[in-house]
Design an enzyme around this catalytic site. Structure first.
Site, PDB file in Angstrom:
ATOM      1  NE  ARG A  11      -1.242   2.552   2.903  1.00  0.00           N
ATOM      2  CZ  ARG A  11      -0.701   3.655   3.405  1.00  0.00           C
ATOM      3  NH1 ARG A  11      -0.572   4.731   2.657  1.00  0.00           N
ATOM      4  NH2 ARG A  11      -0.236   3.675   4.642  1.00  0.00           N
ATOM      5  CG  ASP A  12       3.237   4.287   3.057  1.00  0.00           C
ATOM      6  OD1 ASP A  12       3.116   5.194   2.216  1.00  0.00           O
ATOM      7  OD2 ASP A  12       3.708   4.494   4.190  1.00  0.00           O
ATOM      8  CG  HIS A 208       3.130   4.509   9.309  1.00  0.00           C
ATOM      9  ND1 HIS A 208       2.935   3.475   8.406  1.00  0.00           N
ATOM     10  CD2 HIS A 208       3.697   5.507   8.598  1.00  0.00           C
ATOM     11  CE1 HIS A 208       3.352   3.853   7.199  1.00  0.00           C
ATOM     12  NE2 HIS A 208       3.817   5.089   7.292  1.00  0.00           N
ATOM     13  CG  HIS A 210       7.860   7.777   7.078  1.00  0.00           C
ATOM     14  ND1 HIS A 210       7.350   8.662   6.164  1.00  0.00           N
ATOM     15  CD2 HIS A 210       6.995   6.730   7.088  1.00  0.00           C
ATOM     16  CE1 HIS A 210       6.236   8.178   5.647  1.00  0.00           C
ATOM     17  NE2 HIS A 210       5.995   7.016   6.193  1.00  0.00           N
ATOM     18  CB  CYS A 241       3.647  10.891   3.009  1.00  0.00           C
ATOM     19  SG  CYS A 241       2.185  11.936   2.791  1.00  0.00           S
ATOM     20  CG  ASN A 250       7.042   3.536   4.506  1.00  0.00           C
ATOM     21  OD1 ASN A 250       6.416   3.939   5.469  1.00  0.00           O
ATOM     22  ND2 ASN A 250       6.573   3.575   3.273  1.00  0.00           N
TER      23      ASN A 250
END
Lengths: 312, 312
Positions: A11-12, A208, A210, A241, A250
């Site tokens: 996803r990310d 979450h 980074h 993002c 990430n």
């Protein structure tokens, strides 16, 4: 002790890659990673296909991922419409992001805080209508919570109130998301304490983070010390993002899994198998850089993963 | 709270770079970095010039660095002969490495443990003969202490005994060095406890960590939590250990300083000035890669360093 790594790469990661990974390659990735012992994977996002063509096949991917034994199939939902699709597809876990910076919320989700809370309430109502066994877990994720590239630091009182409102709207849990890569270990400790003080320990278990400024795994360590036990990461560090300039990066799943296993913390993951999944992603995304340290350096001589030490 | 970052780039960095940095460029680097508030710099190593031509000008560099106000001028010494040169040059701090893996010791220093302890005793005797105000601080550094690429894990009892023997030989302090990049936060905690249990808290305050497997700053956090307050790092992550294959990658000074200042820990360093020192190193070593995250991403919007927060 055990920690759940939640793989967010499909996803990310993929939403930040221009190329569209073929559906069959995504399935091969998710199946191979689930087979390493990864117990939760965020497989996609129910956003309009014209906004993120990379994730247009999310419903098909959810249906496939549900066939993999023992896997929690997580998805991102930007709103109630996405949540309806996610529920129809059978996702086990829905995450609705709420950017604590209202400027970022308007730019990212095109919604005010009130509007996002309204969506959360609608999603919770939808879930309550399902038979008890079919209800997905519903998390409200506090994004830009460590600071925003547009607003800077967001006041504690605003963060605490939004966490409270997400729970009042019917979320099962809130999460912390360092969308911008601004977190540091002290800020992690501070925010976990702040938000748990409002929602209780059981309603904040995940984070979450980074690695934008190199502090990703140090921040994980601080989070573990605070008692969090669900950590997002992306295979090869894919993604970030796109709405927060300079905020890519990430945490690398491979490095995180190595750190945890080295510390004697059981992840359920077989590291050597995990490292081999990189080639599936690399082959399916030619030219896309993959990150990570331990896969370059190799495991230390005599390295023993957590589970083998427990058994010994 | 404050932490001392000890910049090791001019020694550990340059000894792992093939190009020889011109003496004037080294002086410019050291002067510029000292001007950022860096309080300790390891400026070179007293090894035979034919072994490490990159560091052949160490005596001249020490003499220059001594003229910089408030700077502790540190050097590496492989043996008593090197220590004599270091003392003659006027270094403030001498570090003698002792590899706790005897295989690595023989390959790296071409000496058994007994022979290194003997050198330590000779160095301590030399220092004792100096007038009290002229005596350099003398540290015995336990290298490969987190594991060796040749031997794997070294037994705790052997590590504890070597720490004890270094102190008995006359070291002021011992240090921990993750030569191979094998450390993890649990191992840091374990070894600090083990070695402090033998030598006492005051005789173990510093650690030299690598970022080989991405865990460098997480390991720093664990070390800080154990009470260590002197952390080695290298500008741009220059360097590593050429005798431990695949073990390159010092902690990046810029990222470390950012993490500490973000946590409200005073380093005495001005971050923006520190970031500018990179160009001196880059210009003097064309083609040599510099690492680091925060210099790519920039400081967070609204970032306030520790000292300004204390004053506020």
């Amino acid at each position: 002790m055990s920690v759940l790594i939640s793989e967010v790469g499909p996803r990310d990661g993929l939403q930040n890659v221009k190329a569209v990974m073929p559906t069959e390659a995504k399935k091969a990735w998710i199946a191979a990673e689930a087979a390493t012992g990864m117990r939760e994977i965020e497989v996609g996002s129910f956003v309009p296909a014209k906004l993120l063509p990379q994730l247009a096949d999310t419903a098909e991917i959810v249906a496939f991922a549900r066939t993999l034994p023992g896997l929690t199939v997580a998805v991102l939902v930007p709103n109630a419409r996405g949540a309806a699709d996610a529920i129809a597809a059978g996702a086990h876990k829905l995450t609705l992001p709420l950017s604590v910076s209202e400027t970022h919320s308007l730019k990212n989700l095109r919604r005010t805080h009130d509007q996002v809370i309204e969506e959360a309430a609608r999603i919770a109502a939808m879930i309550r209508e399902l038979p008890e066994g079919d209800r997905p877990h519903f998390e409200g994720s506090l994004s830009t919570v460590f600071g925003c590239t547009l607003e800077g630091t967001v006041p504690d009182a605003q963060i605490a109130r939004l966490a409270e409102r997400l729970m009042e709207a019917g979320c099962d849990e809130v999460g912390l998301s360092d969308t911008t890569g601004y977190a540091d270990p002290s800020a992690v400790r501070h925010l976990v304490k702040l938000v748990r003080g409002v929602v209780g320990d059981k309603a904040l278990t995940g984070i979450h983070l980074h690695n934008t400024r190199g502090l990703g795994l140090a921040n994980v360590l601080a989070a573990l010390e605070c008692g969090l036990d669900t950590i997002d990461a992306s295979l090869g560090g894919l993604g970030g993002c796109p709405f927060a300039p300079g905020a890519s990066g990430n945490i690398v799943t491979e490095d995180l899994a190595f750190m945890l296993e080295a510390m004697g913390i059981d992840t359920g993951i077989d590291l050597d198998s995990l490292f081999k999944v990189r080639s599936i992603v690399a082959d399916a995304l030619p030219g896309e850089p993959l990150y990570g340290f331990v896969t370059d350096a190799g495991l230390p001589l005599g390295f023993t993963p957590a589970t083998q030490r427990e058994a010994a």
